[in-house]
Design a protein around this motif. Structure first.
Motif, PDB file in Angstrom:
ATOM      1  N   CYS C  45       0.863  -1.310  -0.107  1.00  0.00           N
ATOM      2  CA  CYS C  45       0.124   0.155  -0.218  1.00  0.00           C
ATOM      3  C   CYS C  45       0.782   1.078   0.150  1.00  0.00           C
ATOM      4  N   ASN C 146      -6.036   6.170  -4.294  1.00  0.00           N
ATOM      5  CA  ASN C 146      -5.792   4.875  -4.884  1.00  0.00           C
ATOM      6  C   ASN C 146      -6.874   4.366  -5.871  1.00  0.00           C
ATOM      7  N   THR C 196       2.955  10.916  -7.272  1.00  0.00           N
ATOM      8  CA  THR C 196       2.753   9.581  -7.226  1.00  0.00           C
ATOM      9  C   THR C 196       3.589   9.176  -6.063  1.00  0.00           C
ATOM     10  N   SER C 223      -1.610   6.476  -5.691  1.00  0.00           N
ATOM     11  CA  SER C 223      -0.839   5.513  -4.528  1.00  0.00           C
ATOM     12  C   SER C 223      -1.473   4.104  -4.842  1.00  0.00           C
ATOM     13  N   PRO C 224      -0.647   3.288  -4.844  1.00  0.00           N
ATOM     14  CA  PRO C 224      -1.268   1.753  -5.051  1.00  0.00           C
ATOM     15  C   PRO C 224      -2.123   1.073  -3.966  1.00  0.00           C
ATOM     16  N   CYS C 225      -3.044   0.325  -4.680  1.00  0.00           N
ATOM     17  CA  CYS C 225      -3.806  -0.661  -3.686  1.00  0.00           C
ATOM     18  C   CYS C 225      -3.683  -1.725  -4.234  1.00  0.00           C
TER      19      CYS C 225
END
Lengths: 213, 385, 307
Positions: C45, C146, C196, C223-225
Motif C-alpha cells: 500500500c 488509490n 505518485t 498511490s497503489p492498492c
C-alpha cells in the motif's frame, strides 16, 4: 376572563385584547404590530405576544400580524377573534373582517379599503394614512400613521407608550420622520374622536353600527 | 464564572424566540456558529451573523447541514463554544454528527426549531415531532440533553443553560424549540452579565505527559484540551480507550458506551428541569412541553373553573426524561393527559414510567397549529371521570 | 515499524532514511505515534509512503508541531490522523474538510492539514471540497488517490478510471471519473499539485511548500492498492505499481489541469500545476468587516477561557 372593549380604556390593568394588523407586503404591517406589542410589554409593563404569518405566503402579497395584550401572562398565543382589526388592503379586509369580534373596533386605511358590507356591531374608523404619510414626504411611514391613529381612537394603550415604542423600533436616522407620522395619525384620530363626542359624527368617516355594544 | 459582557445585550427587549435564542448563545459565550438556511430557524443565525462581528467571533454559512454540524465540532476542539441551528430536514442530516459529538464528548449545542414533517412537511408551521429523533436519531447507544423552551424569554434563558450543561457533561445539547415559540415575539429581559452564570470549559490542569483525553473524572466526565496546546491528542469516532486510541474490543465498547450513558445520571436524578403548576391537589396532570404547555395551562384553568382539579407538569428538560417525577406523580394522581404536536411521542415515556398506576391519555395533533384549549379540556374532563 | 510502512525504498543508497533496515533510527519516528504501530495498511500500500513524505515535510518545514493539526475522514487514508503525532482528528466519512474549517477558524494559529482518500474527499465529501476551495479556506488538503474504496473492499469511486474492474463494477467502470486537479483549480484552490508514491522527493517538497502557503492547497498523490485495485485489474503488486508510475509518469510543472485526466493505463501527468495568490477566507472576512464596520469590528477571538 375576557373583558369587553368598553372597559379597556377605563381600566388601568390591561385586559386581554386581541389585535390583528393586516395589509399587503411592504406596508410595514409587522412593524406596526411590533410597536403595539412593545408599547404594552416594555413601556406599560403588561404582557404582549405577537405572531405573524411566515414563508412564501408572506413574501409580497398579503401580510398579517397578530398581537395579544394582557395584564396577565398570555397562554394561548394565537388570535382567534380579534377585538381590534387594523386593515390596510382590500384583500385583508375581505379575509379578516368577518372574524372581528362583535363590539370590536375596525380601523381601515380608507383610501385603500372600500367597505361594502360592513360587519354588524362594530365601531369603525377610517384614516387616509397613505395620503398623510405622503404629506410627510415618505409613503413608507403609513404604518406608523396607522399606529398613531390607533392610539387616538382605541385608548387601549397610552399614546406616550406607543410613541416611545415607535422611537425604539426604528433606526435613529428615521426616528424624527416616524414620530411625525405617529403624531399626524394621532392628531387625525383625536380630532375625529372629538368631532364624534361633539355629536357631529361624520357619517362618511365614522360608521357606528351598534348592535350589542 | 460570569458571562463576558461583550456578548450580553442587557436590557428589556421585544424579541421572537429565534432572536432570543441567538442572544442566549452570545451570552453563553458562543463565538462560533455554522449554519445552513432553513425555515423556521434561520433568524437565529441571521441575528448571529449581524451581531458577531462587533462582539468578536465568527459565523460561517456552510454548504449544507452536514458541514455545519461538524464545523462546529472542529471549532470546539479549536477551543470555541459553538453551535448550529436547523429545522426538520436539516436536523435529519445532522444526525450522524450528533453521534460524533456524543462519542467524542464534544460540548456543543444544536438548535432545532421544529416544524411539521416528515420530509419537507410544513416549513412555516409548528410541530413537536422531532422529540424522539433528538433522543434516538443517531445510530448506536448514546445520551444527550434536550431542552424545550415555551417562550422567547426561555429561549434566552435555556440557551444559556444548554451551553452550560454541554460543558458540564460534555454532551451535545438540543434546544428543541417549535416554530410557534421560535416565531412568537414577547418581552425578553436580558440581565447584566454578572448575573449570568457560565460554566467554563473543563480544561485539564494535567501536563501533556500525564493527561489522558478520555480518562473520566469522578463525575465520569473527562477533562478537555484544545488543539495547539501541545497535548498532541487524538480524537476519533471509533470506539476508543482512555488515550483516545481506537480499540475494537467488547470491553472498551462496553466501558465507553455505559459511561456515556451513566455520566448523565446525576442530571436525570434530581436535576431535571420542569415547572409544576397546581400539582398539590391535582387529580389530573397535563404533561406537556414547549408551546403546547401554554395551551395546556389555559385548558387546566378552564377545567378548574368546572371543578376538576387539574394541574400541569411542564417538561423543560425532555432528555434525559424526568422519569422520577412522573413515577412520583403516578402514585398519587388519577390520570395523565399528554397533549403534544405529534401523534404521540413523549406520551410513551409517560406511560413507561407510570407503569399502569394511572391512566395515560394521549392528545395527539399532527402539527401545523397548536391544540385548541377545548380539545385538551375535553381530555382532562374525560380523564377525571 | 512494519514493512508496509516503508515498502517503497526507491533508492536507499541515496537516502538512508528510506532503508527499511534502518528503521531503528528512522528520523520520521518523532512524527508518528509509535505506540500505535503496527498500522493497518496492507503490504504494498502506498499510504505509508505518503506519510513518510509528510513526516519529512513537517521536519523540513521547521513548523512548531504543537501548532499543526491533522484531520482525516474515513477510509484507509482516513487512518493517517491516528498515526500522526500531532493534534489529530479522525472525523466522519466525507467531513474532514468542514471539521478542519471549524478548527482553523476557531484557532487560526494552527496549520490545519486534511489527509484523506479520493472516495472520502470527492464522493461523499465532494461538496465540501469545492466549497472550501471556493472560500480559499486556509487548509492543506492531501488526497491519497488509490482509485478505489479500499477500506470497504475495492468498490468504484469518483476517481476510478473507466474500464477498471471493481467490486461494484464487475463488468468494468463506465461512468466518467473526476479529474481531481482540474476540479480543484476550477473551484479556486491556491495551489494544486499531483505526484505518485514513486515521486517521494517531489511529494515531500510539495508538502513542505503547502505548509508555508496561505490559502486552500491541494495535493493529489496517486498511490497503489495492490490488495484490491491492482489484484482485480491484474496490475501486479506494490513494486509493479512503482514500475508503472515510473514508466507512464511525465513531470509537467505548470501543465493545464484540463489535460491531466487519468486513465486506466495511460500517461500520468505529475507536477505542480497551480500556485497562485488569492486572499484567503479570514483575510476576506477581515477586509469586508473592517470596510463596513470600521472600528466597531472586533477581531474574532473565538476560543473560550477557563474561567
Amino acid at each position: 376572563m375576557q373583558r369587553g372593549l368598553s372597559q379597556l380604556s377605563h381600566t388601568t390593568k390591561l385586559g386581554l385584547t386581541e389585535i390583528r394588523v393586516a395589509g399587503f407586503g411592504g406596508q410595514g404591517v409587522i412593524l406596526a404590530a411590533i410597536v403595539i406589542g412593545k408599547a404594552a410589554a416594555i413601556f406599560e409593563g403588561a404582557y404582549a405576544t405577537m405572531t405573524q404569518s411566515f414563508g412564501p405566503e408572506a413574501r409580497g402579497g398579503s401580510s398579517a400580524a397578530q398581537v395579544i395584550l394582557s395584564g396577565e401572562p398570555i397562554l394561548y398565543p394565537y388570535v382567534t377573534q380579534p377585538d381590534i382589526l387594523v386593515v390596510m388592503s382590500q384583500e385583508a379586509y375581505a379575509v379578516f373582517s368577518k372574524q372581528l369580534k362583535p363590539g370590536g373596533i375596525l380601523i381601515v386605511e380608507q383610501d385603500l379599503v372600500r367597505i361594502d358590507h360592513p360587519p354588524q356591531g362594530v365601531r369603525f374608523y377610517g384614516v387616509p394614512a397613505t395620503r398623510l404619510a405622503e404629506e410627510l414626504g415618505r409613503k413608507v411611514v403609513l404604518n406608523i400613521v396607522m399606529v398613531g391613529f390607533f392610539a387616538a381612537v382605541t385608548h387601549v394603550l397610552e399614546p406616550d407608550s406607543l410613541r416611545k415604542a415607535v422611537a425604539d423600533s426604528v433606526p435613529p436616522a428615521m426616528q424624527k420622520l416616524n414620530l411625525q407620522a405617529f403624531d399626524k395619525g394621532f392628531e387625525y384620530g383625536a380630532e375625529l374622536v372629538h368631532r364624534m363626542a361633539e355629536g357631529g359624527g361624520d357619517a362618511e368617516q365614522v360608521l357606528t353600527l351598534e348592535s350589542e355594544a | 464564572m460570569h458571562a463576558d459582557p461583550k456578548g450580553v445585550l442587557t436590557g428589556v427587549h421585544f424579541l421572537d424566540g429565534d432572536h432570543a435564542c441567538c442572544e442566549g448563545t452570545l451570552a453563553a459565550g458562543a463565538r462560533f456558529a455554522a449554519g445552513y438556511p432553513i425555515t423556521p430557524s434561520t433568524e437565529v443565525v441571521e441575528r448571529f451573523a449581524w451581531r458577531i462581528p462587533t462582539v468578536g467571533g465568527i459565523f460561517i454559512q456552510m454548504e449544507d447541514e452536514l458541514a455545519a454540524s461538524i464545523a462546529i465540532q472542529g471549532a470546539v476542539w479549536g477551543g470555541a463554544k459553538a453551535f448550529t441551528v436547523t429545522s426538520g430536514p436539516g436536523f435529519s442530516l445532522m444526525m450522524e454528527h450528533i453521534g460524533y459529538a456524543a462519542i467524542t464528548e464534544t460540548p456543543c449545542v444544536f438548535v432545532n426549531v421544529q416544524r411539521g414533517g416528515p420530509s419537507t412537511g410544513l416549513p412555516t408551521l409548528p410541530a413537536q415531532a422531532d422529540m424522539m429523533q433528538a433522543k434516538w436519531g443517531s445510530h448506536g447507544d448514546y445520551s444527550i440533553i434536550a431542552l424545550c423552551p415555551n417562550s422567547p424569554q426561555e429561549c434566552f434563558d435555556l440557551t444559556v443553560t444548554g451551553f452550560n450543561l454541554a460543558e458540564e457533561f460534555r454532551v451535545p445539547v438540543m434546544m428543541m424549540l417549535d416554530e410557534c415559540v421560535g416565531h412568537m415575539t414577547e418581552k425578553v429581559i436580558i440581565p447584566e452579565s454578572d448575573q449570568i452564570a457560565i460554566t467554563p470549559r473543563r480544561f485539564t490542569h494535567e501536563s501533556p505527559e500525564e493527561f489522558r483525553l478520555f480518562k473520566p473524572k469522578e463525575d465520569l466526565v473527562p477533562d478537555m484540551v484544545k488543539a495547539g496546546d501541545g497535548y498532541r491528542f487524538h480524537v476519533t469516532g471509533l470506539t476508543h480507550d482512555e488515550r483516545g486510541y481506537p480499540s475494537m474490543n467488547v470491553e472498551t465498547q462496553d466501558r465507553l458506551v455505559r459511561r456515556m450513558q451513566d455520566k448523565l445520571k446525576p442530571f436525570s436524578n434530581g436535576r431535571a428541569l420542569f415547572e409544576a403548576v397546581d400539582l398539590d391537589d391535582a387529580e389530573v396532570v397535563v404533561v406537556s412541553y414547549g408551546i403546547t404547555s401554554r395551551v395546556a395551562q389555559r385548558a387546566t384553568q378552564m377545567a378548574r373553573a368546572q371543578g376538576v382539579r387539574a394541574g400541569i407538569f411542564r417538561i423543560i428538560s425532555a432528555w434525559p426524561f424526568p422519569e422520577q417525577h412522573i413515577r412520583d406523580l403516578a402514585g398519587r394522581v388519577k390520570a395523565f393527559v399528554v397533549p403534544e404536536l405529534n401523534l404521540g411521542q413523549m406520551v410513551h415515556e409517560v406511560e413507561r414510567h407510570t407503569a399502569g398506576r394511572a391512566k395515560v391519555i394521549s392528545v395527539p395533533h399532527a402539527g401545523g397549529s397548536v391544540h385548541k384549549p377545548e380539545v385538551i379540556l375535553k381530555a382532562i374532563l374525560e380523564a377525571a371521570r | 515499524m512494519s514493512e508496509a510502512m516503508l515498502d517503497t525504498p526507491l533508492d536507499p543508497a541515496l537516502d538512508p532514511t528510506l532503508d527499511p533496515m534502518n528503521n531503528a533510527t528512522n528520523p520520521v519516528e518523532p512524527f508518528l505515534r509509535m505506540d500505535r504501530m503496527p498500522h493497518i495498511w496492507c503490504p504494498g500500500c502506498g499510504i505509508g509512503t505518503t506519510v513518510n513524505c509528510f513526516a519529512r515535510a513537517l521536519e523540513s518545514s521547521k513548523l512548531d508541531l504543537n501548532k499543526v493539526a491533522i484531520v482525516s475522514g474515513i477510509g484507509c487514508t482516513g487512518r493517517v490522523a491516528g498515526y500522526a503525532n500531532l493534534d489529530s482528528f479522525h472525523t466522519t466519512h466525507g467531513r474532514a474538510i468542514p471539521f478542519a474549517t471549524g478548527l482553523k477558524l476557531s484557532n487560526p494559529e494552527l496549520q490545519v492539514v486534511v489527509y484523506s482518500g479520493d472516495g472520502d474527499l470527492f464522493a461523499i465529501g465532494g461538496n465540501h471540497f469545492i466549497h472550501a476551495a471556493r472560500r480559499n479556506m486556509d487548509i492543506k488538503v492531501i488526497c491519497v488517490n488509490n482509485l478505489t474504496y479500499a477500506m470497504t473492499g475495492g468498490q468504484t469511486g469518483p476517481a476510478t478510471p473507466t474500464e477498471v474492474i471493481s467490486a461494484t463494477s464487475p463488468y468494468g467502470v463506465f461512468e466518467p471519473s473526476f479529474n481531481l486537479v482540474q476540479l480543484a483549480e476550477a473551484a479556486g484552490a491556491s495551489y494544486v499539485a499531483r505526484w505518485t508514491t514513486y515521486h517521494v522527493k517531489q511529494l515531500a517538497r510539495s508538502m513542505e511548500e503547502v505548509l508555508h502557503k496561505k490559502g486552500f492547497c491541494f495535493i493529489e498523490v496517486l498511490s497503489p492498492c495492490p490488495t484490491l485495485y491492482q489484484r482485480r485489474n491484474k496490475m501486479g503488486d506494490g513494486l509493479d505499481a512503482m514500475k508503472f508510475y515510473k514508466e507512464v509518469s511525465k513531470v509537467r510543472n505548470g501543465a493545464s489541469t484540463g489535460e491531466c485526466a487519468l486513465t486506466k493505463s495511460g500517461e500520468i501527468v505529475v507536477g505542480k500545476f497551480v500556485d497562485r495568490d488569492r486572499p484567503d477566507y479570514m483575510e476576506l472576512l477581515n477586509r469586508q468587516m473592517t470596510a463596513t464596520l470600521g472600528e466597531r469590528y472586533a477581531t474574532p477571538e473565538v476560543t473560550c477561557s477557563e474561567g
